[in-house]
Design a protein around this motif. Structure first.
Motif, PDB file in Angstrom:
ATOM      1  N   ALA A  29     -47.938  42.195  34.688  1.00 20.65           N
ATOM      2  CA  ALA A  29     -47.208  41.182  35.453  1.00 20.65           C
ATOM      3  C   ALA A  29     -47.857  40.932  36.809  1.00 20.65           C
ATOM      4  CB  ALA A  29     -45.753  41.620  35.637  1.00 20.65           C
ATOM      5  N   GLU A  30     -48.284  42.009  37.472  1.00 26.08           N
ATOM      6  CA  GLU A  30     -48.946  41.874  38.779  1.00 26.08           C
ATOM      7  C   GLU A  30     -50.246  41.083  38.654  1.00 26.08           C
ATOM      8  OE1 GLU A  30     -48.070  42.554  41.741  1.00 26.08           O
ATOM      9  OE2 GLU A  30     -46.473  44.040  41.655  1.00 26.08           O
ATOM     10  N   LEU A  31     -51.004  41.363  37.605  1.00 24.79           N
ATOM     11  CA  LEU A  31     -52.259  40.642  37.387  1.00 24.79           C
ATOM     12  C   LEU A  31     -52.010  39.143  37.229  1.00 24.79           C
ATOM     13  CD1 LEU A  31     -54.310  42.943  34.970  1.00 24.79           C
ATOM     14  CD2 LEU A  31     -55.084  42.064  37.185  1.00 24.79           C
ATOM     15  N   ALA A  32     -51.010  38.809  36.430  1.00 25.55           N
ATOM     16  CA  ALA A  32     -50.695  37.395  36.202  1.00 25.55           C
ATOM     17  C   ALA A  32     -50.262  36.720  37.501  1.00 25.55           C
ATOM     18  CB  ALA A  32     -49.601  37.270  35.148  1.00 25.55           C
ATOM     19  N   GLU A  38     -54.304  33.603  43.507  1.00 29.21           N
ATOM     20  CA  GLU A  38     -55.701  33.340  43.832  1.00 29.21           C
ATOM     21  C   GLU A  38     -56.088  31.914  43.456  1.00 29.21           C
ATOM     22  OE1 GLU A  38     -59.710  33.824  44.998  1.00 29.21           O
ATOM     23  OE2 GLU A  38     -57.825  34.807  45.562  1.00 29.21           O
ATOM     24  N   GLU A  39     -55.611  31.435  42.313  1.00 27.99           N
ATOM     25  CA  GLU A  39     -55.946  30.074  41.879  1.00 27.99           C
ATOM     26  C   GLU A  39     -55.329  29.009  42.785  1.00 27.99           C
ATOM     27  OE1 GLU A  39     -54.508  30.037  37.900  1.00 27.99           O
ATOM     28  OE2 GLU A  39     -56.261  31.062  37.058  1.00 27.99           O
ATOM     29  N   THR A  40     -54.136  29.276  43.299  1.00 29.29           N
ATOM     30  CA  THR A  40     -53.438  28.264  44.098  1.00 29.29           C
ATOM     31  C   THR A  40     -53.703  28.395  45.596  1.00 29.29           C
ATOM     32  OG1 THR A  40     -51.459  29.667  44.114  1.00 29.29           O
ATOM     33  CG2 THR A  40     -51.601  27.961  42.405  1.00 29.29           C
ATOM     34  N   ARG A  41     -53.880  29.635  46.074  1.00 31.71           N
ATOM     35  CA  ARG A  41     -54.037  29.829  47.522  1.00 31.71           C
ATOM     36  C   ARG A  41     -55.378  30.434  47.910  1.00 31.71           C
ATOM     37  NH1 ARG A  41     -48.289  32.923  48.634  1.00 31.71           N
ATOM     38  NH2 ARG A  41     -46.931  31.459  47.527  1.00 31.71           N
ATOM     39  N   GLY A  42     -56.010  31.153  46.963  1.00 33.88           N
ATOM     40  CA  GLY A  42     -57.299  31.785  47.261  1.00 33.88           C
ATOM     41  C   GLY A  42     -57.226  32.879  48.301  1.00 33.88           C
ATOM     42  N   ASN A  43     -56.084  33.578  48.373  1.00 34.14           N
ATOM     43  CA  ASN A  43     -55.910  34.585  49.427  1.00 34.14           C
ATOM     44  C   ASN A  43     -55.755  36.010  48.901  1.00 34.14           C
ATOM     45  OD1 ASN A  43     -53.402  34.241  48.261  1.00 34.14           O
ATOM     46  ND2 ASN A  43     -52.271  34.237  50.209  1.00 34.14           N
ATOM     47  N   HIS A  47     -58.013  44.812  48.755  1.00 38.56           N
ATOM     48  CA  HIS A  47     -56.957  45.716  49.221  1.00 38.56           C
ATOM     49  C   HIS A  47     -55.616  45.365  48.582  1.00 38.56           C
ATOM     50  CE1 HIS A  47     -54.767  48.397  51.881  1.00 38.56           C
ATOM     51  NE2 HIS A  47     -53.935  47.402  52.145  1.00 38.56           N
ATOM     52  N   MET A  48     -55.317  44.082  48.495  1.00 37.68           N
ATOM     53  CA  MET A  48     -54.061  43.644  47.886  1.00 37.68           C
ATOM     54  C   MET A  48     -54.003  44.054  46.412  1.00 37.68           C
ATOM     55  SD  MET A  48     -52.588  39.748  47.451  1.00 37.68           S
ATOM     56  CE  MET A  48     -52.912  39.378  49.169  1.00 37.68           C
ATOM     57  N   ILE A  91     -63.624  39.220  43.471  1.00 37.14           N
ATOM     58  CA  ILE A  91     -62.295  38.814  43.021  1.00 37.14           C
ATOM     59  C   ILE A  91     -62.357  37.990  41.732  1.00 37.14           C
ATOM     60  CG2 ILE A  91     -60.160  37.605  43.627  1.00 37.14           C
ATOM     61  CD1 ILE A  91     -60.711  40.204  45.204  1.00 37.14           C
ATOM     62  N   GLY A  92     -63.233  37.000  41.697  1.00 32.12           N
ATOM     63  CA  GLY A  92     -63.355  36.175  40.495  1.00 32.12           C
ATOM     64  C   GLY A  92     -63.762  36.982  39.274  1.00 32.12           C
TER      65      GLY A  92
END
Length: 280
Positions: A29-32, A38-43, A47-48, A91-92
Motif C-alpha cells: 500500500a505504501e509503495l502504491a 512521485e508521479e503527481t508531485r515529484g517529491n 529517506h521518505m 527514485i525512478g
C-alpha cells in the motif's frame, strides 16, 4: 512450494537465490501511495521511502538484494542501509524495480498457519531491531542504523522458509513450541538438513550483500561488540516471543541480562530495567 528437505546447502541456496520475495501488505500500500505521490508531485526521496518501508524486513532484503547485485556488476561497493541503497538506485529505477510486488497475504492465502508463523517472525525481528538500536545508541555506536538493520534481517532465512516451504517451517515451529529445550539448530538440521544460519550466510554471499551486514549477522563473529549487540537483541526477542513470564523466557533471561550488562557496562539490575523499558 517446497515440501521435502533438499539434499544439500547448495540446493537450498540455488532455490532461494532467485525466489520471489513477497512483502507486507502495508508495504504494498505504501509503495502504491508513494508512487502516485512521485508521479503527481515529484517529491518522494530516499529517506521518505526508507522511513515508510524500513520496518518490513522482506522489503528491506528485496531492495538490498536488487542494488547489491547491480553494484557487483558495476564493480562498486554495495550500500549498507536501505536509505543508501534507494539513494544509489534512484527514485525512478526503484519504483520500476518494484512495480510488480505481491503481499504475503496473497502469497500465503492457501497457507494460513504459515502466514501466522511468518508474521510472528517479523514481529520478533522488529522487536530485535528496536532493542538493537537502543543498545547501540547507549554505546554511542556510529553505525547504530546498520546494527538495527542487521537485527531486523538476522532471521530472514526463516522468513523465506515460511514463504517457500511452509509445511517444513510449521513442523519446526511445532516441535520447538512443544519442547522449548530443543536447540533451534538441531531442529533445523533434523527437518531441513541444514541450519538456517548457514543458509542465510550463503544467500547473503550469493546476493553480494554488503560485507558489514554479512559480518553483523554472522554468529561466528559473536565476540565483536556490534555483532554481540545484534545477537543479544535477537536472543532476547526470541526468548520472550511467548511473553516475559513464559518459563523458557524466565530460564534464559538471567544470562541475557548479564550479557547486556557487560556489553553496556551497567549493573544487572540496571540492564534488566533498561531492557524492560525498551520493550514496552
Amino acid at each position: 512450494m517446497i515440501d521435502q528437505p533438499l539434499p544439500t546447502l547448495d540446493d537450498w541456496v540455488a532455490v532461494f537465490t532467485n525466489a520471489a520475495i513477497p512483502i507486507l501488505p502495508a508495504s504494498v500500500a505504501e509503495l502504491a501511495e508513494m508512487r502516485l505521490m512521485e508521479e503527481t508531485r515529484g517529491n518522494v526521496d530516499a529517506h521518505m521511502l526508507s522511513q515508510n518501508l524500513g520496518g518490513d524486513p522482506l522489503m528491506t532484503l528485496k531492495v538490498l538484494m536488487q542494488v547489491s547485485q547491480d553494484c557487483h556488476r558495476r564493480h562498486v561497493n554495495s550500500p549498507e542501509t536501505l536509505t543508501s541503497a534507494i539513494l544509489m538506485q534512484g527514485i525512478g529505477p526503484f519504483f520500476r524495480a518494484n512495480e510488480s510486488v505481491i503481499s504475503v497475504m496473497e502469497w500465503l492465502k492457501d497457507h494460513p498457519d504459515a502466514l501466522s508463523g511468518l508474521l510472528k517472525v517479523i514481529k520478533r525481528a522488529r522487536r530485535a531491531a528496536h532493542l538493537a538500536i537502543s543498545f547501540a545508541s547507549h554505546r554511542q555506536d556510529e553505525d547504530a542504523d546498520m546494527i538495527q538493520e542487521a537485527a531486523l534481517l538476522h532471521d530472514f532465512a526463516e522468513m523465506l522458509l515460511w514463504c517457500h516451504a511452509p509445511a517444513l517451517a510449521l513442523t519446526m515451529a511445532q516441535r520447538q513450541k512443544a519442547d522449548h529445550t530443543l536447540r533451534s539448530a538441531d531442529v533445523q538440521q533434523e527437518v531441513l538438513g541444514v541450519e538456517l544460519a548457514d543458509l542465510a550466510h550463503a544467500l547473503m554471499e550469493a546476493w553480494q550483500l554488503p560485507e558489514l551486514l554479512i559480518k553483523n549477522t554472522d554468529d561466528r563473529h559473536a565476540d565483536h561488540p556490534r555483532v554481540k549487540t545484534v545477537l543479544l537483541a535477537v536472543r532476547i526477542a526470541r526468548h520472550t516471543q511467548y511473553g516475559w513470564d513464559d518459563p523458557h523466557a524466565q530460564a534464559a533471561l538471567p544470562d541475557d541480562i548479564a550479557d547486556v550488562a557487560q556489553l553496556l557496562t551497567l549493573s544487572e539490575e540496571s540492564a534488566r530495567r533498561k531492557i524492560m523499558e525498551i520493550d514496552t
